[in-house]
Scaffold this motif. Sequence first.
Motif, PDB file in Angstrom:
ATOM      1  N   ASP A  94       0.732  -1.245   0.023  1.00 43.38           N
ATOM      2  CA  ASP A  94       0.029   0.038   0.044  1.00 43.38           C
ATOM      3  C   ASP A  94       0.964   1.280   0.015  1.00 43.38           C
ATOM      4  O   ASP A  94       0.409   2.527  -0.070  1.00 43.38           O
ATOM      5  CB  ASP A  94      -0.893   0.030   1.487  1.00 43.38           C
ATOM      6  CG  ASP A  94      -0.284  -0.141   2.503  1.00 43.38           C
ATOM      7  OD1 ASP A  94       0.938   0.215   2.700  1.00 43.38           O
ATOM      8  OD2 ASP A  94      -0.961  -0.263   3.560  1.00 43.38           O
TER       9      ASP A  94
ATOM     10  N   GLU B  68      -1.445  -5.689   5.571  1.00 42.05           N
ATOM     11  CA  GLU B  68      -1.257  -5.854   4.179  1.00 42.05           C
ATOM     12  C   GLU B  68      -1.663  -7.286   3.764  1.00 42.05           C
ATOM     13  O   GLU B  68      -2.095  -7.605   2.505  1.00 42.05           O
ATOM     14  CB  GLU B  68       0.156  -5.212   3.559  1.00 42.05           C
ATOM     15  CG  GLU B  68       0.202  -3.733   3.848  1.00 42.05           C
ATOM     16  CD  GLU B  68       1.705  -3.526   3.584  1.00 42.05           C
ATOM     17  OE1 GLU B  68       2.176  -4.133   2.880  1.00 42.05           O
ATOM     18  OE2 GLU B  68       2.004  -2.404   3.906  1.00 42.05           O
TER      19      GLU B  68
ATOM     20  N   ARG C 181      -5.167  -8.178   3.846  1.00 42.28           N
ATOM     21  CA  ARG C 181      -5.894  -7.811   2.760  1.00 42.28           C
ATOM     22  C   ARG C 181      -5.424  -8.313   1.106  1.00 42.28           C
ATOM     23  O   ARG C 181      -6.456  -8.529   0.288  1.00 42.28           O
ATOM     24  CB  ARG C 181      -5.643  -6.111   2.519  1.00 42.28           C
ATOM     25  CG  ARG C 181      -6.225  -5.570   3.720  1.00 42.28           C
ATOM     26  CD  ARG C 181      -6.140  -3.923   3.255  1.00 42.28           C
ATOM     27  NE  ARG C 181      -4.795  -3.403   3.190  1.00 42.28           N
ATOM     28  CZ  ARG C 181      -4.108  -2.789   4.171  1.00 42.28           C
ATOM     29  NH1 ARG C 181      -4.697  -2.960   5.410  1.00 42.28           N
ATOM     30  NH2 ARG C 181      -2.991  -2.526   3.716  1.00 42.28           N
ATOM     31  N   SER C 182      -4.076  -8.739   1.144  1.00 43.23           N
ATOM     32  CA  SER C 182      -3.627  -8.868  -0.123  1.00 43.23           C
ATOM     33  C   SER C 182      -3.014 -10.481  -0.166  1.00 43.23           C
ATOM     34  O   SER C 182      -2.674 -10.671  -1.406  1.00 43.23           O
ATOM     35  CB  SER C 182      -2.703  -7.996  -0.582  1.00 43.23           C
ATOM     36  OG  SER C 182      -3.294  -6.738  -0.742  1.00 43.23           O
TER      37      SER C 182
ATOM     38  N   TYR D  53       2.227 -13.732   0.020  1.00 40.56           N
ATOM     39  CA  TYR D  53       1.961 -12.247  -0.125  1.00 40.56           C
ATOM     40  C   TYR D  53       3.020 -11.455  -0.791  1.00 40.56           C
ATOM     41  O   TYR D  53       4.311 -11.681  -0.603  1.00 40.56           O
ATOM     42  CB  TYR D  53       1.959 -11.538   1.314  1.00 40.56           C
ATOM     43  CG  TYR D  53       1.994 -10.014   1.354  1.00 40.56           C
ATOM     44  CD1 TYR D  53       1.160  -9.333   0.736  1.00 40.56           C
ATOM     45  CD2 TYR D  53       3.224  -9.625   2.087  1.00 40.56           C
ATOM     46  CE1 TYR D  53       1.316  -7.922   0.771  1.00 40.56           C
ATOM     47  CE2 TYR D  53       3.161  -8.396   2.177  1.00 40.56           C
ATOM     48  CZ  TYR D  53       2.244  -7.491   1.632  1.00 40.56           C
ATOM     49  OH  TYR D  53       2.449  -6.215   1.700  1.00 40.56           O
TER      50      TYR D  53
END
Length: 358
Positions: free
Chosen positions: A122, A263, A266-267, A313
């Motif tokens: 991000d 992060e 989320r990803s 990730y």
Amino acid sequence: MAISLGMRVSGLLVVGAVAVAVAAFGGDGSGTPDRGGGGTRIVTVGPSSSARPFVAPQPSGPRESPAGEANRTVVPGSPSHSRTATAAPRVTSSPTPSSSSGNRLLKSPVWLPPGPVSPDADSAPDPSSVYDRLRDPRHCRAALGVIPGSSSDPEWRVLRALADACLAVQGEGGSWSAAAQGYAGAAGKAGTCKGRAAYTVLGALLDFHRRYPGANAQLTTDSGARPACDYRIAGVETGGGTQVRPGDTVAIELRGTYFDQAELLRSGSVFIGGHRLAGAPVVRSRSGDRLVLSAVVPSLDRYPQRVDVAVRYGGTEARLRDALIVAAPAAVPSPDGSSGTPQGVLTLGPLTTDLSGP
């Protein structure tokens, strides 16, 4: 005038005393520095270049001077040109801290080890990504500008103090006082691998400053240093037993996360037996660089099967090989314990057709 016998005896005594002095200090006097006209020999009381050196009485032991040099006592009243005993050699030790050391470039403790570098999906400042920025000592001022000044988070406090020390030791500003306060305030509180590495380096810089106050140093990194974080799957908890079945829930424990865990949630993605689970990873618990995910075992193409578990990730992957044994799903029993036909439902068998007429 007649010379009395007493005066003659006195003259002989004086001549004898002179002869004794010549024998004591110059042997036969052949090496004396003056051979002027008249043939008169001059006997010097102090030692000359050809006379025997005068050895001063030895004291009971060497006297240590504040500079660390052993000096021997000189006899009071000795002529300024007379020889003294040779001083002992100076003992050289580590440099003494002084304000004058500010003009000397000294080698400092080794700078931050690699993280590794956080994917930082991000691009928002977080302790893990700011640590990566601080690894280049030329970017300490830029890193200091993005660190929250009023945050009570120990990770941020350590990094802010380290950025101050980075600038101060290079003579580019910073604040040793702020660095020391941050170090004291974060003692024992850094919970991540990068935070602990930053705290260790900060302590070494403060120690360097105590030993060499006012000195500047060039910060260097060790290219062969091991990474600060050992990112891995530490284990997979099944909740009991050695086997799991499709539909069971397992816990995946990650250690040494070197990135913002939010992060990953989320990803990131979780794989069991090569099958990617639907949706984003689900967190069960988190503490420092430890993160525990919750995952549901998917259906596989064959049973039983020993499978790997992986978490991905941002181009990174943590994998635990042969983490689980997945058994075939259990048969669903019928409510009445029979073959499984629901109650009130008739079983249809083959239908017979009567083609004869009435």
